[in-house]
Design a protein around this motif. Structure first.
Motif, PDB file in Angstrom:
ATOM      1  N   GLU A  67     -15.728   4.270 -19.141  1.00 15.02           N
ATOM      2  CA  GLU A  67     -15.541   5.715 -18.953  1.00 15.02           C
ATOM      3  C   GLU A  67     -16.795   6.339 -18.356  1.00 15.02           C
ATOM      4  OE1 GLU A  67     -13.656   9.462 -19.048  1.00 15.02           O
ATOM      5  OE2 GLU A  67     -12.923   7.406 -19.037  1.00 15.02           O
ATOM      6  N   ALA A  68     -17.950   5.930 -18.840  1.00 10.95           N
ATOM      7  CA  ALA A  68     -19.206   6.450 -18.289  1.00 10.95           C
ATOM      8  C   ALA A  68     -19.347   6.044 -16.815  1.00 10.95           C
ATOM      9  CB  ALA A  68     -20.392   5.934 -19.096  1.00 10.95           C
ATOM     10  N   ASP A  69     -18.989   4.801 -16.500  1.00 11.73           N
ATOM     11  CA  ASP A  69     -19.029   4.341 -15.108  1.00 11.73           C
ATOM     12  C   ASP A  69     -18.054   5.135 -14.243  1.00 11.73           C
ATOM     13  OD1 ASP A  69     -20.934   2.473 -15.775  1.00 11.73           O
ATOM     14  OD2 ASP A  69     -19.540   0.761 -15.754  1.00 11.73           O
ATOM     15  N   ARG A  70     -16.864   5.401 -14.776  1.00 17.28           N
ATOM     16  CA  ARG A  70     -15.858   6.158 -14.027  1.00 17.28           C
ATOM     17  C   ARG A  70     -16.366   7.572 -13.716  1.00 17.28           C
ATOM     18  NH1 ARG A  70     -12.415   9.981 -14.393  1.00 17.28           N
ATOM     19  NH2 ARG A  70     -12.809  10.439 -16.559  1.00 17.28           N
ATOM     20  N   ILE A  71     -16.976   8.194 -14.697  1.00 11.97           N
ATOM     21  CA  ILE A  71     -17.514   9.548 -14.500  1.00 11.97           C
ATOM     22  C   ILE A  71     -18.621   9.524 -13.447  1.00 11.97           C
ATOM     23  CG2 ILE A  71     -18.849  11.374 -15.631  1.00 11.97           C
ATOM     24  CD1 ILE A  71     -17.187  10.748 -18.189  1.00 11.97           C
ATOM     25  N   GLU A  72     -19.497   8.533 -13.544  1.00 13.37           N
ATOM     26  CA  GLU A  72     -20.583   8.422 -12.569  1.00 13.37           C
ATOM     27  C   GLU A  72     -20.047   8.188 -11.166  1.00 13.37           C
ATOM     28  OE1 GLU A  72     -24.163   8.551 -10.822  1.00 13.37           O
ATOM     29  OE2 GLU A  72     -23.716   9.117 -12.891  1.00 13.37           O
ATOM     30  N   LEU A  73     -19.071   7.320 -11.018  1.00 16.02           N
ATOM     31  CA  LEU A  73     -18.472   7.076  -9.701  1.00 16.02           C
ATOM     32  C   LEU A  73     -17.783   8.321  -9.159  1.00 16.02           C
ATOM     33  CD1 LEU A  73     -17.038   3.481 -10.210  1.00 16.02           C
ATOM     34  CD2 LEU A  73     -18.950   4.145  -8.729  1.00 16.02           C
ATOM     35  N   HIS A  74     -17.138   9.065 -10.024  1.00 18.14           N
ATOM     36  CA  HIS A  74     -16.491  10.306  -9.613  1.00 18.14           C
ATOM     37  C   HIS A  74     -17.533  11.304  -9.076  1.00 18.14           C
ATOM     38  CE1 HIS A  74     -13.352  13.338  -9.554  1.00 18.14           C
ATOM     39  NE2 HIS A  74     -14.180  14.164 -10.171  1.00 18.14           N
ATOM     40  N   LYS A  75     -18.663  11.392  -9.781  1.00 19.53           N
ATOM     41  CA  LYS A  75     -19.735  12.285  -9.317  1.00 19.53           C
ATOM     42  C   LYS A  75     -20.272  11.832  -7.963  1.00 19.53           C
ATOM     43  CE  LYS A  75     -21.450  13.609 -13.892  1.00 19.53           C
ATOM     44  NZ  LYS A  75     -22.562  13.437 -14.839  1.00 19.53           N
ATOM     45  N   GLN A  76     -20.470  10.514  -7.810  1.00 16.65           N
ATOM     46  CA  GLN A  76     -20.973   9.996  -6.537  1.00 16.65           C
ATOM     47  C   GLN A  76     -19.985  10.267  -5.404  1.00 16.65           C
ATOM     48  OE1 GLN A  76     -22.018   5.856  -6.963  1.00 16.65           O
ATOM     49  NE2 GLN A  76     -23.518   6.278  -8.581  1.00 16.65           N
ATOM     50  N   LEU A  77     -18.683  10.087  -5.696  1.00 16.81           N
ATOM     51  CA  LEU A  77     -17.665  10.360  -4.678  1.00 16.81           C
ATOM     52  C   LEU A  77     -17.673  11.837  -4.304  1.00 16.81           C
ATOM     53  CD1 LEU A  77     -15.269   9.472  -2.934  1.00 16.81           C
ATOM     54  CD2 LEU A  77     -13.789   9.878  -4.927  1.00 16.81           C
ATOM     55  N   ALA A  78     -17.786  12.701  -5.282  1.00 18.52           N
ATOM     56  CA  ALA A  78     -17.835  14.135  -5.002  1.00 18.52           C
ATOM     57  C   ALA A  78     -19.054  14.468  -4.145  1.00 18.52           C
ATOM     58  CB  ALA A  78     -17.868  14.928  -6.309  1.00 18.52           C
ATOM     59  N   ASN A  79     -20.206  13.859  -4.448  1.00 19.65           N
ATOM     60  CA  ASN A  79     -21.411  14.089  -3.642  1.00 19.65           C
ATOM     61  C   ASN A  79     -21.230  13.579  -2.213  1.00 19.65           C
ATOM     62  OD1 ASN A  79     -22.864  15.365  -5.657  1.00 19.65           O
ATOM     63  ND2 ASN A  79     -23.821  13.476  -6.372  1.00 19.65           N
ATOM     64  N   LEU A  80     -20.640  12.391  -2.073  1.00 20.76           N
ATOM     65  CA  LEU A  80     -20.404  11.844  -0.734  1.00 20.76           C
ATOM     66  C   LEU A  80     -19.464  12.730   0.072  1.00 20.76           C
ATOM     67  CD1 LEU A  80     -20.082   8.005  -1.468  1.00 20.76           C
ATOM     68  CD2 LEU A  80     -21.897   9.150  -0.180  1.00 20.76           C
ATOM     69  N   LEU A  81     -18.417  13.196  -0.567  1.00 19.14           N
ATOM     70  CA  LEU A  81     -17.461  14.071   0.133  1.00 19.14           C
ATOM     71  C   LEU A  81     -18.125  15.398   0.522  1.00 19.14           C
ATOM     72  CD1 LEU A  81     -14.185  13.448  -1.907  1.00 19.14           C
ATOM     73  CD2 LEU A  81     -14.734  12.616   0.400  1.00 19.14           C
ATOM     74  N   SER A  82     -18.957  15.885  -0.387  1.00 20.94           N
ATOM     75  CA  SER A  82     -19.654  17.131  -0.119  1.00 20.94           C
ATOM     76  C   SER A  82     -20.622  16.955   1.061  1.00 20.94           C
ATOM     77  CB  SER A  82     -20.408  17.582  -1.361  1.00 20.94           C
ATOM     78  OG  SER A  82     -21.195  18.723  -1.088  1.00 20.94           O
ATOM     79  N   ASN A  83     -21.376  15.855   1.043  1.00 27.31           N
ATOM     80  CA  ASN A  83     -22.316  15.582   2.135  1.00 27.31           C
ATOM     81  C   ASN A  83     -21.584  15.344   3.451  1.00 27.31           C
ATOM     82  OD1 ASN A  83     -24.510  15.840   0.449  1.00 27.31           O
ATOM     83  ND2 ASN A  83     -24.702  13.636   0.064  1.00 27.31           N
ATOM     84  N   ALA A  84     -20.459  14.652   3.383  1.00 27.88           N
ATOM     85  CA  ALA A  84     -19.700  14.375   4.604  1.00 27.88           C
ATOM     86  C   ALA A  84     -19.135  15.658   5.195  1.00 27.88           C
ATOM     87  CB  ALA A  84     -18.571  13.392   4.291  1.00 27.88           C
ATOM     88  N   SER A  85     -18.712  16.577   4.346  1.00 28.77           N
ATOM     89  CA  SER A  85     -18.150  17.817   4.879  1.00 28.77           C
ATOM     90  C   SER A  85     -19.236  18.712   5.472  1.00 28.77           C
ATOM     91  CB  SER A  85     -17.397  18.585   3.783  1.00 28.77           C
ATOM     92  OG  SER A  85     -18.289  19.042   2.787  1.00 28.77           O
ATOM     93  N   HIS A  86     -20.454  18.591   4.980  1.00 28.46           N
ATOM     94  CA  HIS A  86     -21.566  19.386   5.534  1.00 28.46           C
ATOM     95  C   HIS A  86     -22.044  18.814   6.863  1.00 28.46           C
ATOM     96  CE1 HIS A  86     -22.921  21.486   1.587  1.00 28.46           C
ATOM     97  NE2 HIS A  86     -21.628  21.337   1.629  1.00 28.46           N
ATOM     98  N   HIS A  87     -21.909  17.506   7.053  1.00 31.14           N
ATOM     99  CA  HIS A  87     -22.369  16.886   8.283  1.00 31.14           C
ATOM    100  C   HIS A  87     -21.287  16.827   9.347  1.00 31.14           C
ATOM    101  CE1 HIS A  87     -26.170  15.895   6.547  1.00 31.14           C
ATOM    102  NE2 HIS A  87     -25.664  15.062   5.627  1.00 31.14           N
ATOM    103  N   ALA A  88     -20.100  17.185   8.991  1.00 27.18           N
ATOM    104  CA  ALA A  88     -19.005  17.100   9.974  1.00 27.18           C
ATOM    105  C   ALA A  88     -18.873  18.379  10.787  1.00 27.18           C
ATOM    106  CB  ALA A  88     -17.695  16.831   9.259  1.00 27.18           C
TER     107      ALA A  88
END
Length: 88
Positions: A67-88
């Motif tokens: 569960e802790a790993d899932r939460i961490e991966l979710h946060k990383q995915l959200a950060n990646l999506l956020s960064n990708a939308s800012h660079h697009a």
């Protein structure tokens, strides 16, 4: 004074003779053996239950880590999506 139940039972056993005494001893011996068996079975059951408790705790710990790993991966995915939308 009225005799107790045990005293009455003993009087009956003594008055009926050696056959009754042998039966009483046999019943006592069987009861003693059964008590030892029940004690042994209870110990085995407790050992199995303790083993199951340890296994359940191990699985709970593993689930908590997942569960802790899932939460961490979710946060990383959200950060990646956020960064990708800012660079697009």
């Amino acid at each position: 004074m009225e005799p107790t139940l045990i005293a009455k039972a003993f009087e009956v056993i003594v008055s009926t003779g050696p056959v009754a005494m042998i039966l009483v001893i046999a019943v006592w011996w069987q009861t003693k053996g059964n008590q030892a068996l029940v004690t042994e079975l209870n110990k085995e059951r407790n050992d199995r239950l303790n083993g199951m408790d340890r296994e359940l705790q191990r699985l709970r710990d593993r689930s908590d880590r997942c569960e802790a790993d899932r939460i961490e991966l979710h946060k990383q995915l959200a950060n990646l999506l956020s960064n990708a939308s800012h660079h697009a």
